[in-house]
Design a protein around this motif. Structure first.
Motif, PDB file in Angstrom:
ATOM      1  N   LEU A   7       0.835  -1.207   0.000  1.00 33.35           N
ATOM      2  CA  LEU A   7       0.000   0.000   0.000  1.00 33.35           C
ATOM      3  C   LEU A   7       0.870   1.258   0.000  1.00 33.35           C
ATOM      4  CD1 LEU A   7      -2.719  -1.089   2.583  1.00 33.35           C
ATOM      5  CD2 LEU A   7      -3.011  -0.854   0.104  1.00 33.35           C
ATOM      6  N   LEU A   8       1.934   1.243   0.782  1.00 35.14           N
ATOM      7  CA  LEU A   8       2.831   2.397   0.858  1.00 35.14           C
ATOM      8  C   LEU A   8       3.537   2.625  -0.474  1.00 35.14           C
ATOM      9  CD1 LEU A   8       4.348   4.587   2.436  1.00 35.14           C
ATOM     10  CD2 LEU A   8       5.940   2.812   3.209  1.00 35.14           C
ATOM     11  N   VAL A   9       4.047   1.570  -1.069  1.00 32.73           N
ATOM     12  CA  VAL A   9       4.762   1.684  -2.337  1.00 32.73           C
ATOM     13  C   VAL A   9       3.815   2.151  -3.440  1.00 32.73           C
ATOM     14  CG1 VAL A   9       5.922   0.366  -4.141  1.00 32.73           C
ATOM     15  CG2 VAL A   9       6.585   0.067  -1.755  1.00 32.73           C
ATOM     16  N   ASN A  10       2.614   1.564  -3.496  1.00 33.17           N
ATOM     17  CA  ASN A  10       1.641   1.984  -4.505  1.00 33.17           C
ATOM     18  C   ASN A  10       1.307   3.463  -4.369  1.00 33.17           C
ATOM     19  OD1 ASN A  10       1.516  -0.555  -5.579  1.00 33.17           O
ATOM     20  ND2 ASN A  10      -0.471  -1.081  -4.699  1.00 33.17           N
ATOM     21  N   TRP A  11       1.117   3.910  -3.137  1.00 35.28           N
ATOM     22  CA  TRP A  11       0.811   5.326  -2.907  1.00 35.28           C
ATOM     23  C   TRP A  11       1.946   6.210  -3.391  1.00 35.28           C
ATOM     24  CZ3 TRP A  11       3.736   8.492   0.324  1.00 35.28           C
ATOM     25  CH2 TRP A  11       3.250   9.802   0.465  1.00 35.28           C
ATOM     26  N   ASP A  12       3.182   5.852  -3.071  1.00 38.23           N
ATOM     27  CA  ASP A  12       4.320   6.684  -3.461  1.00 38.23           C
ATOM     28  C   ASP A  12       4.500   6.709  -4.976  1.00 38.23           C
ATOM     29  OD1 ASP A  12       6.694   8.281  -2.781  1.00 38.23           O
ATOM     30  OD2 ASP A  12       7.792   6.590  -3.634  1.00 38.23           O
ATOM     31  N   LEU A  13       4.347   5.562  -5.616  1.00 39.29           N
ATOM     32  CA  LEU A  13       4.496   5.525  -7.072  1.00 39.29           C
ATOM     33  C   LEU A  13       3.429   6.369  -7.767  1.00 39.29           C
ATOM     34  CD1 LEU A  13       5.365   1.766  -7.701  1.00 39.29           C
ATOM     35  CD2 LEU A  13       6.895   3.736  -7.932  1.00 39.29           C
ATOM     36  N   ARG A  14       2.210   6.298  -7.275  1.00 39.58           N
ATOM     37  CA  ARG A  14       1.138   7.110  -7.870  1.00 39.58           C
ATOM     38  C   ARG A  14       1.379   8.597  -7.645  1.00 39.58           C
ATOM     39  NH1 ARG A  14      -2.164   2.705  -5.788  1.00 39.58           N
ATOM     40  NH2 ARG A  14      -3.065   1.558  -7.533  1.00 39.58           N
ATOM     41  N   ALA A  15       1.821   8.951  -6.442  1.00 45.87           N
ATOM     42  CA  ALA A  15       2.087  10.357  -6.148  1.00 45.87           C
ATOM     43  C   ALA A  15       3.212  10.891  -7.022  1.00 45.87           C
ATOM     44  CB  ALA A  15       2.424  10.519  -4.668  1.00 45.87           C
ATOM     45  N   ARG A  16       4.264  10.099  -7.195  1.00 43.62           N
ATOM     46  CA  ARG A  16       5.378  10.527  -8.036  1.00 43.62           C
ATOM     47  C   ARG A  16       4.950  10.621  -9.494  1.00 43.62           C
ATOM     48  NH1 ARG A  16      10.333   6.783  -6.916  1.00 43.62           N
ATOM     49  NH2 ARG A  16      11.326   8.264  -8.316  1.00 43.62           N
ATOM     50  N   ARG A  17       4.116   9.692  -9.937  1.00 43.36           N
ATOM     51  CA  ARG A  17       3.632   9.752 -11.315  1.00 43.36           C
ATOM     52  C   ARG A  17       2.797  11.003 -11.560  1.00 43.36           C
ATOM     53  NH1 ARG A  17       2.713   5.973 -15.193  1.00 43.36           N
ATOM     54  NH2 ARG A  17       4.691   5.167 -14.435  1.00 43.36           N
ATOM     55  N   ARG A  18       1.922  11.323 -10.597  1.00 45.40           N
ATOM     56  CA  ARG A  18       1.100  12.533 -10.751  1.00 45.40           C
ATOM     57  C   ARG A  18       1.971  13.785 -10.786  1.00 45.40           C
ATOM     58  NH1 ARG A  18      -2.482   9.724  -7.175  1.00 45.40           N
ATOM     59  NH2 ARG A  18      -1.549  10.798  -5.383  1.00 45.40           N
ATOM     60  N   ALA A  19       3.011  13.818  -9.941  1.00 41.43           N
ATOM     61  CA  ALA A  19       3.901  14.980  -9.923  1.00 41.43           C
ATOM     62  C   ALA A  19       4.639  15.110 -11.253  1.00 41.43           C
ATOM     63  CB  ALA A  19       4.894  14.846  -8.768  1.00 41.43           C
ATOM     64  N   GLU A  20       5.078  13.985 -11.813  1.00 43.55           N
ATOM     65  CA  GLU A  20       5.765  14.020 -13.099  1.00 43.55           C
ATOM     66  C   GLU A  20       4.832  14.484 -14.204  1.00 43.55           C
ATOM     67  OE1 GLU A  20       7.283  10.131 -13.625  1.00 43.55           O
ATOM     68  OE2 GLU A  20       8.815  10.315 -12.052  1.00 43.55           O
ATOM     69  N   GLU A  21       3.572  14.045 -14.153  1.00 44.76           N
ATOM     70  CA  GLU A  21       2.607  14.458 -15.171  1.00 44.76           C
ATOM     71  C   GLU A  21       2.320  15.954 -15.091  1.00 44.76           C
ATOM     72  OE1 GLU A  21      -0.675  11.949 -14.391  1.00 44.76           O
ATOM     73  OE2 GLU A  21       0.159  10.221 -15.471  1.00 44.76           O
ATOM     74  N   ARG A  22       2.262  16.482 -13.855  1.00 42.60           N
ATOM     75  CA  ARG A  22       2.026  17.925 -13.703  1.00 42.60           C
ATOM     76  C   ARG A  22       3.202  18.723 -14.252  1.00 42.60           C
ATOM     77  NH1 ARG A  22      -0.280  16.386  -8.654  1.00 42.60           N
ATOM     78  NH2 ARG A  22       1.704  16.796  -7.604  1.00 42.60           N
ATOM     79  N   ARG A  23       4.415  18.226 -14.013  1.00 40.07           N
ATOM     80  CA  ARG A  23       5.586  18.935 -14.538  1.00 40.07           C
ATOM     81  C   ARG A  23       5.665  18.860 -16.052  1.00 40.07           C
ATOM     82  NH1 ARG A  23       8.211  16.590  -9.926  1.00 40.07           N
ATOM     83  NH2 ARG A  23       8.960  14.862 -11.229  1.00 40.07           N
ATOM     84  N   ALA A  24       5.128  17.786 -16.611  1.00 34.91           N
ATOM     85  CA  ALA A  24       5.192  17.597 -18.056  1.00 34.91           C
ATOM     86  C   ALA A  24       4.116  18.379 -18.797  1.00 34.91           C
ATOM     87  CB  ALA A  24       5.064  16.113 -18.421  1.00 34.91           C
ATOM     88  N   GLU A  25       3.100  18.866 -18.087  1.00 33.15           N
ATOM     89  CA  GLU A  25       2.033  19.607 -18.747  1.00 33.15           C
ATOM     90  C   GLU A  25       2.583  20.917 -19.310  1.00 33.15           C
ATOM     91  OE1 GLU A  25      -1.005  20.153 -15.914  1.00 33.15           O
ATOM     92  OE2 GLU A  25      -1.718  18.073 -15.987  1.00 33.15           O
ATOM     93  N   PRO A  26       2.241  21.247 -20.582  1.00 30.94           N
ATOM     94  CA  PRO A  26       2.735  22.512 -21.175  1.00 30.94           C
ATOM     95  C   PRO A  26       2.082  23.700 -20.488  1.00 30.94           C
ATOM     96  CG  PRO A  26       1.132  21.458 -22.615  1.00 30.94           C
ATOM     97  CD  PRO A  26       1.435  20.462 -21.524  1.00 30.94           C
ATOM     98  N   LEU A  27       2.866  24.768 -20.342  1.00 34.48           N
ATOM     99  CA  LEU A  27       2.322  25.990 -19.757  1.00 34.48           C
ATOM    100  C   LEU A  27       1.281  26.584 -20.671  1.00 34.48           C
ATOM    101  CD1 LEU A  27       5.636  27.630 -18.489  1.00 34.48           C
ATOM    102  CD2 LEU A  27       3.937  26.380 -17.143  1.00 34.48           C
ATOM    103  N   SER A  28       0.174  27.036 -20.084  1.00 38.02           N
ATOM    104  CA  SER A  28      -0.895  27.640 -20.895  1.00 38.02           C
ATOM    105  C   SER A  28      -0.407  28.966 -21.450  1.00 38.02           C
ATOM    106  CB  SER A  28      -2.138  27.847 -20.042  1.00 38.02           C
ATOM    107  OG  SER A  28      -1.829  28.643 -18.920  1.00 38.02           O
ATOM    108  N   ALA A  29      -0.817  29.242 -22.665  1.00 36.25           N
ATOM    109  CA  ALA A  29      -0.402  30.478 -23.327  1.00 36.25           C
ATOM    110  C   ALA A  29      -1.067  31.672 -22.642  1.00 36.25           C
ATOM    111  CB  ALA A  29      -0.822  30.417 -24.797  1.00 36.25           C
ATOM    112  N   PRO A  30      -0.371  32.778 -22.529  1.00 31.33           N
ATOM    113  CA  PRO A  30      -0.956  33.953 -21.885  1.00 31.33           C
ATOM    114  C   PRO A  30      -2.133  34.474 -22.713  1.00 31.33           C
ATOM    115  CG  PRO A  30       1.139  34.506 -22.938  1.00 31.33           C
ATOM    116  CD  PRO A  30       1.017  33.037 -22.999  1.00 31.33           C
ATOM    117  N   SER A  31      -3.156  34.977 -22.026  1.00 25.17           N
ATOM    118  CA  SER A  31      -4.342  35.485 -22.728  1.00 25.17           C
ATOM    119  C   SER A  31      -4.119  36.908 -23.193  1.00 25.17           C
ATOM    120  CB  SER A  31      -5.555  35.437 -21.767  1.00 25.17           C
ATOM    121  OG  SER A  31      -5.263  36.163 -20.593  1.00 25.17           O
TER     122      SER A  31
END
Length: 255
Positions: free
Chosen positions: A231-255
């Motif tokens: 349970l601990l390992v699964n939680w950490d892997l999911r949290a790290r994956r979500r953090a990596e996905e957030r960092r990989a998201e392109p910045l929205s263009a300024p309006s």
């Protein structure tokens, strides 16, 4: 599209940090066998069997074998082999690994994982021990709900075995940190994984030979420790994956 969440073993395999099955079928089989639901169901079955039909077997096996085979080995077993999986040894080791890795990575996350591993042992496995209230093997009563912390102290909370669960959970968490938060080699991680297996076997065999636990206590301890670690390992892997996905998201263009 959101990336698929990997199991801890799949992540280790993909990162080249673990040996073993390499085909998709083997990896899928292993993941199902060691998944949190599988471990939880198996633990429940062990509890049911230990509370019923296995009691006569537990009684038959509870012979305090080392006293019969070679009493001269008792000091070595009690003072050297048994403490290896105890809090006084495994917890400082886990904290030491977490502190070093946290300092090297300049991240608090390894310390959080170490803290959650200990919390899982004390609150999760500890609560299960208190709830089931089973006396130690040398009291010769394998029934559940017949002892208790307030009635018998630590002699009344035998199931699941604390040392067996710590051997898997605490040492396993340390190996997880080394495997996922350092540049440890594939060979080193394999050696450490086998070391956890050896420690878990040592803890179970020593407790059984000393007559401190019923056989089913030890099986339950290994499963309980594995479940909390999963349970601990699964939680950490999911949290790290979500953090990596957030960092990989392109910045929205300024309006």
């Amino acid at each position: 599209m959101v990336a698929e969440i990997q199991s801890p073993r799949e992540a280790l395999l993909d990162a080249g940090l673990e040996g073993g099955p390499t085909t998709a079928g083997d990896r899928h089989w292993w993941h199902r066998l060691t998944s949190a639901p599988s471990l939880a169901i198996t633990l429940m079955l062990v509890i049911i069997v230990a509370a019923g039909p296995f009691q006569s077997v537990d009684l038959f096996l509870a012979k305090r074998w080392l006293y019969r085979l070679d009493p001269s080995l008792l000091p070595f077993a009690q003072n050297v082999l048994d403490p290896i999986a105890g809090q006084a040894v495994c917890l400082p080791l886990l904290l030491g690994v977490a502190v070093v890795i946290a300092a090297l990575r300049q991240s608090w996350r390894p310390l959080l994982i170490a803290g959650l591993a200990e919390l899982g042992f004390l609150a999760g496995i500890g609560s299960l021990k208190v709830l089931l209230a089973r006396g130690v093997a040398y009291e010769h009563d394998p029934r559940f709900l017949e002892a208790g912390l307030f009635e018998m102290g630590d002699k009344g909370i035998s199931f699941p075995s604390g040392h067996a669960s710590e051997a898997v959970l605490i040492y396993g968490a340390a190996v997880y940190l080394i495997a996922h938060y350092t540049g440890a080699s594939h060979r080193l991680v394999q050696i450490l994984q086998w070391a956890v297996v050896v420690i878990a076997v040592n803890s179970s065999v020593v407790s059984f030979l000393l007559g401190w636990h019923w056989a089913s206590d030890l099986v339950g301890g290994l499963l309980a420790g594995g479940l909390v670690l999963r349970l601990l390992v699964n939680w950490d892997l999911r949290a790290r994956r979500r953090a990596e996905e957030r960092r990989a998201e392109p910045l929205s263009a300024p309006s």
